[in-house]
Design an enzyme around this catalytic site. Structure first.
Site, short mmCIF file in Angstrom:
data_model
loop_
_atom_site.label_atom_id
_atom_site.label_comp_id
_atom_site.label_asym_id
_atom_site.label_seq_id
_atom_site.Cartn_x
_atom_site.Cartn_y
_atom_site.Cartn_z
N PHE A 117 0.85 -1.19 0.00
CA PHE A 117 0.00 0.00 0.00
C PHE A 117 0.88 1.23 0.00
O PHE A 117 1.73 1.39 0.88
CB PHE A 117 -0.94 0.04 1.21
CG PHE A 117 -1.89 1.20 1.15
CD1 PHE A 117 -3.07 1.12 0.42
CD2 PHE A 117 -1.60 2.39 1.79
CE1 PHE A 117 -3.94 2.21 0.32
CE2 PHE A 117 -2.46 3.48 1.70
CZ PHE A 117 -3.63 3.38 0.97
N ASP B 37 9.20 2.78 1.80
CA ASP B 37 8.02 3.48 2.30
C ASP B 37 7.89 3.18 3.80
O ASP B 37 7.46 2.10 4.20
CB ASP B 37 6.78 2.98 1.53
CG ASP B 37 5.50 3.68 1.96
OD1 ASP B 37 5.49 4.30 3.04
OD2 ASP B 37 4.51 3.59 1.21
N LYS C 138 2.47 9.45 8.51
CA LYS C 138 1.62 9.08 9.65
C LYS C 138 2.03 9.64 11.02
O LYS C 138 1.45 10.59 11.50
CB LYS C 138 1.43 7.57 9.69
CG LYS C 138 0.56 7.07 8.52
CD LYS C 138 0.02 5.69 8.71
CE LYS C 138 -1.12 5.40 7.74
NZ LYS C 138 -0.75 4.73 6.51
C1 LIG Z 1 -1.03 5.05 5.12
C2 LIG Z 1 0.03 4.72 4.15
C3 LIG Z 1 0.26 5.51 3.01
C4 LIG Z 1 -0.64 6.64 2.61
O1 LIG Z 1 -0.63 7.67 3.53
P1 LIG Z 1 -1.77 8.83 3.42
O2 LIG Z 1 -1.32 9.81 4.46
O3 LIG Z 1 -3.07 8.17 3.74
O4 LIG Z 1 -1.73 9.37 2.06
C5 LIG Z 1 1.33 5.19 2.20
N1 LIG Z 1 2.15 4.16 2.50
C6 LIG Z 1 1.97 3.39 3.57
C7 LIG Z 1 2.92 2.27 3.85
C8 LIG Z 1 0.89 3.63 4.44
O5 LIG Z 1 0.69 2.82 5.48
#
Ligand SMILES: *Cc1c(COP(=O)(O)O)cnc(C)c1O
Length: 385
Positions: free
Chosen positions: A121, A206, A235
């Protein structure tokens, strides 16, 4: 708009690990707004920083320096080993969008593809949606920007076969969060590093969900001892105030020229002041050590609960795989009734991500509430051996 399902509760207040709804009912928050409020709710140092920024300087645009932004960039760079540069965004998707654009700028025409993993994700913008390795999520929004490929997660041979001279970057989570808290085998990220080095591709990690101490290290990639070229963060960075960041080592960051990328709000003083306070507090409490210790305690206790088959994850990013016959969504609803907030990360697994500064008593009380929910849904105590 109807982008979220029915929402069962209206929360009106939070303090530390606790939340209260509009009927005055108290909950323990073991979700943290999806790995965001790592310092708990209404943290005094963060609240003070936000209040002070609101009364001092809220916004001037990125045509000018502001002190909080410079401080956050320096601290993040230090936590990532130093010698790099940071771009500020407002979310995880935007941090990844920056990483993808940077990889294309660095690689140049013809070396612009990004390889990511199935089950990953990376966000909801069109580019990060395509990087997200979940084809079912792509379908309603085709055509998506081209230049994305997916390989099996945790499979170095699949990466090896996919990364050719057209690949600008490999983009991987350190632990797949939304995909189910999937921890890679030891050596997977190191293999990715080696493959990227051989082929001249960037390794981009990420860390939006895994970063800033949650997995028991400052960064999830440290469990595998690798040094990425690009790291995205969001986050937990603002403990609830929206802010994202994309870090790159200096040589890579230098591919961006003035005008190549930008953001009106990215790293503005309110968000950066919150992030500055968050980083100082995470350092002060040694957040990775707290996540490691509390994570061990939580993991052991949840592993002994009726209805729990196994627990996976790292630090305080855990998933409890449930016995056959238990639906994670129903258990999450039952837990909410017992006063515990968590979510079903897959149809058969619950995600547990309490604040990194939760006390042992709060961890133990959360486990008791989860046990009550499981027993209430008919989970059978495990047979002794
Ligand atoms: C939550 C998440 C995102 C997206 O973050 P948003 O602030 O919702 O755009 C991207 N990568 C990872 C691994 C995430 O857990």
């Amino acid at each position: 708009m109807s982008t979220y399902g029915p929402r069962p509760v209206t929360f009106v207040r939070g303090e530390g690990t606790r939340l209260w709804d509009d009927a005055g009912k108290e909950y323990l928050d073991f979700l943290c707004g999806i790995s965001v409020t790592s310092l708990g709710h209404a943290h005094p140092a963060v609240a003070a920083a936000v209040c002070e920024a609101a009364g001092t300087l809220l916004h001037v645009s990125n045509l000018f320096w502001t002190e909080p932004q410079r401080d956050v960039a320096a601290t993040l760079d230090g936590l990532l080993g130093g010698g790099g540069a940071v771009f500020f965004a407002n979310s995880g998707a935007e941090a990844n969008e920056c990483a993808i654009k940077l990889a294309r700028r660095f690689g140049g025409r013809g070396r612009h593809s990004v390889v990511s993993a199935y089950g990953s994700f990376h966000g909801r913008t069109l580019a990060t949606l395509h990087a997200t390795g979940q084809p079912a999520k792509h379908e309603p929004f085709q055509p998506l920007p081209e230049g994305f490929r997916h390989v099996a997660w945790d499979d170095p041979a699949a990466l090896d076969a996919a990364v050719d001279a057209s690949v600008a970057a490999v983009l991987l989570e350190a632990v797949q969060g939304e995909g189910g808290v999937n921890v890679p085998s030891p050596g997977y990220l190191a293999a990715a590093r080696r493959i990227c080095d051989e082929r001249g591709a960037l390794l981009m990690i990420d860390e939006v969900q895994t970063g800033l101490g949650r997995t028991g290290r400052w960064w999830g990639f440290q469990h595998d001892g690798v040094a990425p070229d690009v790291v995205s963060v969001a986050k937990a960075l603002g403990n609830g105030v929206p802010i994202g960041a994309c870090w790159a080592r200096a040589e890579v960051a230098a591919a961006f020229q003035p005008g190549d990328h930008g953001s009106t709000f990215g790293g503005q003083p309110l968000a950066a002041s919150a992030a500055r306070a968050v980083l100082a507090e995470l350092v002060r409490i040694d957040a990775p050590a707290r996540a490691e210790a509390s994570g061990g305690r939580l993991r052991e206790a949840v592993g002994d609960l009726p209805g729990v088959l196994s627990v996976r994850g790292r630090g305080l990013l855990l998933a409890a795989e449930l016995d056959e016959g238990l639906a994670a969504g129903e258990v999450a609803v039952g837990a909410l009734a017992e006063g515990l907030v968590l979510n079903a990360v897959t149809p058969t697994a619950l995600r547990l991500a309490p604040p990194l500064n939760a006390t042992n008593e709060e961890i133990d009380e959360g486990v008791r509430r989860l046990a009550a929910a499981l027993v209430g849904l008919g989970a059978q105590p495990r047979r002794g051996c």
